[in-house]
Design an enzyme around this catalytic site. Structure first.
Site: not given
Ligand SMILES: [Zn+2]
Length: 704
Positions: A493-494, A497, A500
């Site tokens: 998940h991180e 990010h 991104h």
């Molecule tokens: Zn998040």
């Protein structure tokens, strides 16, 4: 989880208090040129005492830059106003990025003091810029000619966002309205503080002290030990104490066979802030809702939700409701079936009557064990943190050709940090990623990502530097760090990010990477979690840390099967809170409703079943009454619709389909330079559908 700190604390319009004595500390490494490799912050030279002067110096510098824009004798142009604003405050951004990254991940009393000192100074600095009329007049002059300026789409977006930031701060209100706005903001800030403090006190005041071993049931040994320590800390002679913190209350509700004690515990939690005592939150929260409604009206919006959502992907309350309703109906149906099964089990236990809120977790745990026979302890050896990390890297390599090379000689804020250079398949440098895996006292809870430097091209090719932070168990003795499958998903998940931020390819920093609306930002992170659970991918990274044996299919099966268990309950309790949030923030008049009755009426309206209460009742709904999620609690599941539907594009082709990956990277690269839905539809060739989410959560059929 994890918005970039910069985004929350230093928005586009940062800045400006007057600073009377400017002391430029000799050689402050925060303000000097960073001649480190890749221009990363010189963490090894930064001392605590550097921060506050650096903040104040860079705020003053920003103020000077703003003044120069205002006093420019030339008529306002995109370059001398909008781009000049974009260029302003760079030193402050740099100082803020470093400070808030370190303060979150490796703090101490001094840094916490600085954070408290600097927060109101930053807020005032922001307000002074946002309400700077001559500055706004120049922005407005450019904005009014926007169609004739021949702007690129990204420039157009920057102009719109800049203009909007002023408007949303109340620049267009008359003097009396601005004065009222400041009063409202001030009162809201104060009420929100009190809400949080009351909640903390109500939470800390509760204790359930247990003296009979039988009441602990099958509570795992480590939790029994923790409850024993808690009792000792509270000065009890023996016994076990349970509190309303989730790691304490949830296991108790899962394992204690004593129904009356479970009821006390459950009610203790559910009635926080609603006990008609001196720390009751009802008056506070209904006043807050009324003030927000008044502010929205002042700003020309129908309701607070209209105001908030107009700046989000969902755009309007009607769309949020339409969206929630689509999931609510099947989720409610599944939760009813779940309840019936649990109630049957309770009746089999010889207890008659209705299943209550305090019974749910207890019987769900029994069903889970009987049905899936899944033991977390059995899984652990297959999830060693370095192997999981490499598995995530491999996913990015197969999707985008990226490579990750560890760099050992860069400054870092803690020796545990690992640093990687991220490169294209052809070796071109993309950026730098820090990873900080292990829990320690100096680190805040949870997991998050932040930018140390965001990508931009306005003045040269600025490459991103990002950090990811986790709270995984550190290696014990000579052993490795073993994490749960949930943790493995958190790592992905991180990392999502981080991608991104890393793959951003825009001109303006304000629009780069994770600078996107709240209901879009969790999409690129949540999508990465999907790969981790695919058997094909799991077999590449889930290997026994001692024997190297690949995780057995039988364990993968159990994990998968248990994945949809109790999802009716989880979805319904989350969504009930989302509806409650929307109800409070779609009030059309600044009237103060009676909170308990208001909440009951809304829960009745949606048809919530008796055995479930909202994940947060109004009186302890900190996300919306002391955090930044008012009219925004729906965002998590909104982003989950996007990630489930987007991942489906890979399932329909192949998990690493190159054309789909190329299109997805194209979406990522545009950051906030275009509206989220537009980016999404370009990627998918159509709007998102809800079906993949329903399937993932097991909400398509009826039954557990
Ligand atoms: Zn998040």
């Amino acid at each position: 989880m994890s918005l970039s700190t910069k985004r929350m604390l230093v928005p586009i319009l940062t800045i400006a208090v007057s600073v009377t004595h400017l002391q430029q500390p000799a050689g402050d490494p925060l303000l000097a040129e960073w001649d480190t490799p890749y221009g990363v912050p010189p963490f090894d030279q930064i001392e605590n005492e550097h921060y506050l002067p650096a903040f104040r110096t860079s705020m003053a510098e920003h103020q000077v830059e703003i003044q120069a824009i205002v006093e420019d004798p030339e008529p306002a142009t995109f370059a001398n106003t909008i781009e000049a604003l974009e260029r302003s405050g760079k030193a402050l951004t740099r100082v803020s990025n470093v400070f808030f990254a370190v303060e979150g991940a490796h703090s101490n009393d001094t840094l916490r003091d600085i954070a408290r000192t600097v927060a109101p100074e930053l807020a005032a600095h922001n307000d002074d810029i946002a309400l700077n009329r001559p500055l706004y007049d120049r922005v407005k002059a450019v904005y009014d000619q926007r169609e004739e300026l021949g702007l690129t789409p990204e420039q157009h977006k920057l102009l719109e966002e800049t203009h909007k930031a002023f408007v949303r701060s109340g620049i267009n209100l008359d003097e009396a309205a601005q004065a009222r706005l400041r009063e409202i903001n001030g009162e809201l800030a104060e009420l929100s503080q009190r809400f949080g403090q009351n909640l903390l006190q109500e939470t800390n005041d509760f204790e359930l002290h247990v003296t009979d071993t039988a009441d602990l049931g099958n509570l795992p040994a480590n939790l029994v030990a923790a409850a024993q320590e808690e009792a000792a800390r509270r000065g009890r002679e023996g016994g076990w104490s349970f509190t309303l913190q989730r790691p304490s209350i949830n296991p108790f509700l899962q394992y204690s066979p004593n129904r009356e004690l479970r009821r006390q515990m459950f009610m203790g939690y559910a009635m926080r802030g609603d006990n008609d005592n001196e720390v009751d939150n009802k008056t506070i929260l209904s006043r807050m809702a009324a003030l927000r409604a008044e502010r929205a009206l002042l700003m020309g919006y129908e309701t607070h939700a209209h105001f908030v959502l107009s700046d989000n992907m969902a755009e309007t309350p009607a769309r949020v409701y339409e969206f929630l309703d689509q999931i609510w109906v099947p989720a409610l149906r599944v939760s009813q079936a779940e309840r019936d099964a649990l109630q049957q089990m309770m009746h089999d236990d010889g207890i008659t009557g209705q299943l209550e809120g305090w019974d749910w977790r207890y019987y769900a745990e029994k069903v889970r064990k009987a049905r899936y026979d899944l033991d977390e302890q059995e899984l652990l050896p297959y999830f060693e943190v370095t192997a999981v990390r490499d598995g995530v890297f491999r996913v990015a390599n197969r999707l985008f050709g990226l490579t990750f090379t560890e760099v050992t000689d860069l400054p870092r804020w803690h020796p545990d940090q690992e640093v990687f250079e991220v490169k294209e398949a052809d070796g071109t440098h993309i950026g730098i990623m820090y990873m900080d895996f292990f829990t320690r006292e100096s680190k805040q809870g949870g997991a998050w990502m932040n930018d140390l430097r965001a990508q931009s091209r306005l003045d040269g090719d600025v490459r991103p530097v990002v950090t990811t932070n986790f709270n995984f168990p550190p290696p014990a003795g000579d052993g490795p760090s073993l994490i749960s499958f949930d943790d493995a998903q958190t790592l992905a998940h991180e990392f999502g990010h981080a991608l991104h931020g890393l793959l951003s390819n825009v001109t303006y920093e304000s629009l780069s990477g994770t600078n996107v609306p709240r209901d879009f930002v969790e999409f690129p992170s949540q999508i990465m979690e999907n790969w981790m659970g695919e058997p094909e991918v799991m077999r590449t990274y889930a290997k026994h840390y001692q024997t190297g044996e690949v995780i057995p299919d039988e364990l993968i099966e159990k994990l998968k099967a248990a994945g949809t268990f109790n999802q009716g309950f989880a979805t319904v309790e989350y969504m009930a809170a989302s509806y409650l949030d929307m109800a409070w923030h779609t009030l059309q008049e600044p009237v103060v409703p009676a909170p308990r009755e208001f909440e009951d009426a809304e829960m009745e309206r949606i048809g919530l079943i008796d055995a479930i209460i909202p994940r947060y009742r109004s009186t302890y709904f900190a996300h919306i009454f002391s955090g930044g999620y008012s009219a925004g609690y729906y965002s998590y599941i909104w982003a989950e619709v996007l990630d489930s539907d987007a991942f489906q594009a890979f399932k329909e082709t192949s998990l690493f389909d190159q054309e789909t990956a190329r299109k997805y990277r194209e979406l990522l690269s545009q950051g906030g330079s275009r509206p989220g839905m537009e980016l999404y539809e370009e990627f998918r060739g159509r709007p998102p559908t809800i079906q993949p989410l329903l399937e993932k959560r097991g909400l398509t059929g009826v039954g557990m």
